[in-house]
Design an enzyme around this catalytic site. Sequence first.
Site, short mmCIF file in Angstrom:
data_model
loop_
_atom_site.label_atom_id
_atom_site.label_comp_id
_atom_site.label_asym_id
_atom_site.label_seq_id
_atom_site.Cartn_x
_atom_site.Cartn_y
_atom_site.Cartn_z
N ARG A 113 -26.95 -52.83 -39.24
CA ARG A 113 -26.86 -51.38 -39.09
C ARG A 113 -25.51 -50.91 -39.63
O ARG A 113 -24.46 -51.35 -39.14
CB ARG A 113 -27.01 -51.01 -37.60
CG ARG A 113 -26.80 -49.55 -37.34
CD ARG A 113 -27.03 -49.15 -35.88
NE ARG A 113 -26.68 -47.75 -35.76
CZ ARG A 113 -25.85 -47.22 -34.86
NH1 ARG A 113 -25.33 -47.98 -33.93
NH2 ARG A 113 -25.57 -45.94 -34.88
N HIS A 157 -21.99 -41.17 -38.46
CA HIS A 157 -21.20 -41.89 -37.46
C HIS A 157 -19.79 -41.29 -37.48
O HIS A 157 -18.81 -41.97 -37.75
CB HIS A 157 -21.21 -43.39 -37.74
CG HIS A 157 -20.93 -44.24 -36.54
ND1 HIS A 157 -21.78 -45.22 -36.09
CD2 HIS A 157 -19.88 -44.25 -35.68
CE1 HIS A 157 -21.26 -45.81 -35.01
NE2 HIS A 157 -20.10 -45.23 -34.74
N GLU A 203 -24.33 -41.16 -31.24
CA GLU A 203 -23.60 -40.77 -30.03
C GLU A 203 -23.13 -39.33 -29.97
O GLU A 203 -21.92 -39.07 -29.92
CB GLU A 203 -22.42 -41.72 -29.81
CG GLU A 203 -22.82 -43.14 -29.55
CD GLU A 203 -21.69 -43.98 -28.94
OE1 GLU A 203 -20.56 -43.48 -28.85
OE2 GLU A 203 -21.96 -45.13 -28.57
N ASN A 331 -27.34 -46.94 -27.42
CA ASN A 331 -26.09 -47.69 -27.38
C ASN A 331 -25.78 -47.93 -25.91
O ASN A 331 -25.57 -46.97 -25.16
CB ASN A 331 -24.94 -46.90 -28.01
CG ASN A 331 -25.12 -46.69 -29.52
OD1 ASN A 331 -26.11 -47.14 -30.10
ND2 ASN A 331 -24.18 -46.02 -30.14
N TYR A 333 -23.37 -50.00 -23.29
CA TYR A 333 -22.20 -50.84 -23.06
C TYR A 333 -21.92 -51.07 -21.57
O TYR A 333 -21.56 -52.15 -21.16
CB TYR A 333 -20.94 -50.19 -23.67
CG TYR A 333 -20.88 -50.24 -25.17
CD1 TYR A 333 -20.26 -51.29 -25.82
CD2 TYR A 333 -21.42 -49.23 -25.94
CE1 TYR A 333 -20.18 -51.35 -27.21
CE2 TYR A 333 -21.35 -49.27 -27.34
CZ TYR A 333 -20.72 -50.33 -27.96
OH TYR A 333 -20.66 -50.39 -29.32
N GLU A 392 -26.44 -50.43 -30.17
CA GLU A 392 -25.11 -51.03 -30.01
C GLU A 392 -25.01 -51.67 -28.63
O GLU A 392 -25.49 -51.11 -27.64
CB GLU A 392 -23.97 -50.00 -30.12
CG GLU A 392 -23.71 -49.50 -31.51
CD GLU A 392 -22.57 -48.47 -31.56
OE1 GLU A 392 -21.68 -48.50 -30.68
OE2 GLU A 392 -22.58 -47.65 -32.49
#
Length: 487
Positions: A113, A157, A203, A331, A333, A392
Site C-alpha cells: 500500500r 495521505h 484517516e 487503520n 493501532y 494499517e
Amino acid sequence: MSKKVSRRQFAKIAGLSAAGMASPVQSAEAKPQAAARQAGGFPPGFVWGTATSSYQVEGAVNEDGRGPSIWDSFTRIPGKIEDGSNGDRANEHFHRYKGDIRLIRELGCKAYRFSVAWPRVFPDGDGKPNPKGLDFYNKLIDELLANGITPWLTLYHWDLPQSLQDRFGGWRSAETCKAFGSYAAYVAERLTDRVKHVFTLNESGRFIYFGYGSGIDAPGLQLSQAEVNQARHNSALAHGLAVQAVRAHGRSGTKVGPAENIDACIPAIDTPENVRAAAIALREMNASYLGVILEGRYTDAFLKFAGANAPKFSAEDLKIISSPVDFLGLNIYAPQHYVVASDQGAGFALLPFPKSFPHMNSDWLRIGPETIYWVPRLAAGIWKTGPIYISENGTSGEDEVGPDGKIHDTDRIMYLRNYLAQLQRATSEGVPVKGYFLWSLMDNFEWVFGLNKRFGLYHVNFDTQVRTPKLSASFYRNVIATNAAGA
Ligand code: PNW
C-alpha cells in the site's frame, strides 16, 4: 576449559542467528509447526502487505515538477517538528524504490500500500496536470508487478497541494473536494489498468482534527468546532466524489473504499450488555465520517450533540458521500475507548484510562490487542460491510542497532504477535477481514515526531540510507509463510 558458556556462545551453539531464520532449531521444527498452524491459521488467500505514504518516504520534493504541499510548508515552521526534520529527503524512496521493492519481496509480501502525492500530479491541486507527475507511479507499479506484488493505491495521505490551502482554505472549502474528485478521475483513468484497489483518503479522523482543530499537524490551524465539523464533512464529500470518479473513470472491477482510523470502541468486559453498548458507541463515535459514508446520514445523536456546530450540507451531499464502497479499510493501532453498558444517554459509558495503562514507544499507542478483534467484528455487524482490510497496524519502537549490527525489536514482535492472534480470532469466527497491511515497511518521516519514531520492519539509517531488517522482519516473514499469527 570453563564450562561456563557466555550468552553469545550459547546463541551460537543454539544456532540463533539474530535474524532468526537460518537457525537449525527453527528448521527442525518448521514442518510440524507449519502443519499445526495451517489448521488454525488465516483463511487461504488472506492478503499480507506493508504500507507507506508518499510524503513519509519519497523525498525528492522538488523533482519532476512536484508542487509544494502543506507538509513542505508546515515542516519549515520552527518548533513544529520534534527533531526539526522534514520530508525533503526522507527515505529517498523516489530514487531507491527498486531496492525497497526487493525488501517487500524478501518479506514474502504479495501486496504493498503506497500513496500518490497529489502535488506531483497536479502541482496546484487543480488546473493543469504535470505531465511528468505520474511517471514515478507508473514505474513503481510496473516494478511491483514485475516482483509479484499487488499495488494498493491511496489517493490522499495528507500531502495537500499548498495552493489549495492558500486559495480555498484547504478542506474548509468544497472547492478542494471538487479538485480532489478531478484528481481522482485523472489517476483512476491512467493507473487502474494495473491497480485494482484504491483507498480514497487516509484517516480523516486524524488529519481534520489535528490539522484544523488542535493545529498539531499541517496546516496547523485552530478553528472552531463548527469549522472543524464542516472540514470533516468536506473530507467525507471528497471521499464520495473520489468513489464516483473511480467508478466513472477507472477500469471496471476496480475496488474502492476508505482507509480510516476508526475511533476504536471495545467492550470492557465481554458480556452481551457491554458488547451491545460498544456497538452503539462505535457507531456514534464514528458518526461524522464512517457513519455518514456507510449510512448516508448523520445519526440523530451526532446532530443533537453538534447542535449549532453541525456541518451544513445538502441531500445531494449525502448521496455523494454514501456512494457504495467495495471494502472498508481500517487503520487499527490502539484502543480508544473501553465501553460498558449504561442506562444513561445512548446506552453506553466510555471508561477513563488509568495512568498505568501500558503503551508502546508512542504515548498514544496503547497496547490493546483485542482492538483488532472487536472493531472489525462490531463494524461488520453495525454496517453490514463487505470485505474489511486492516489498512494499517504496527508500532514504533526505540530500535537500536546492536554491536552485532542487528536490531532485536522483541517489543514490536510482542505487539504484532498479540494483535495478529486477535485478528486470527476474528477471521476464524467469520468476521470478513480479508487482508492486513503492516505499518510500516521501513522507518520513515513520522510527521510531527520527525525521524524520532521508528515504525519500520526495516531500520533506516537516515544519514546513509542503509536499510537493515529488524528481527520483526523475520517474524513477519514467518507469519506470511505460515499464514498464521504464531503463538
Ligand atoms: C497513522 N493517534 O497516523 C498514519 O496513517 C501514518 O501516516 C502514521 O505514520 C502511522 O499511523 C503511525 O503513527 C496516526 O494519535 C497518527 O491515534 C496518530 C494516531 C493514529 C494514527
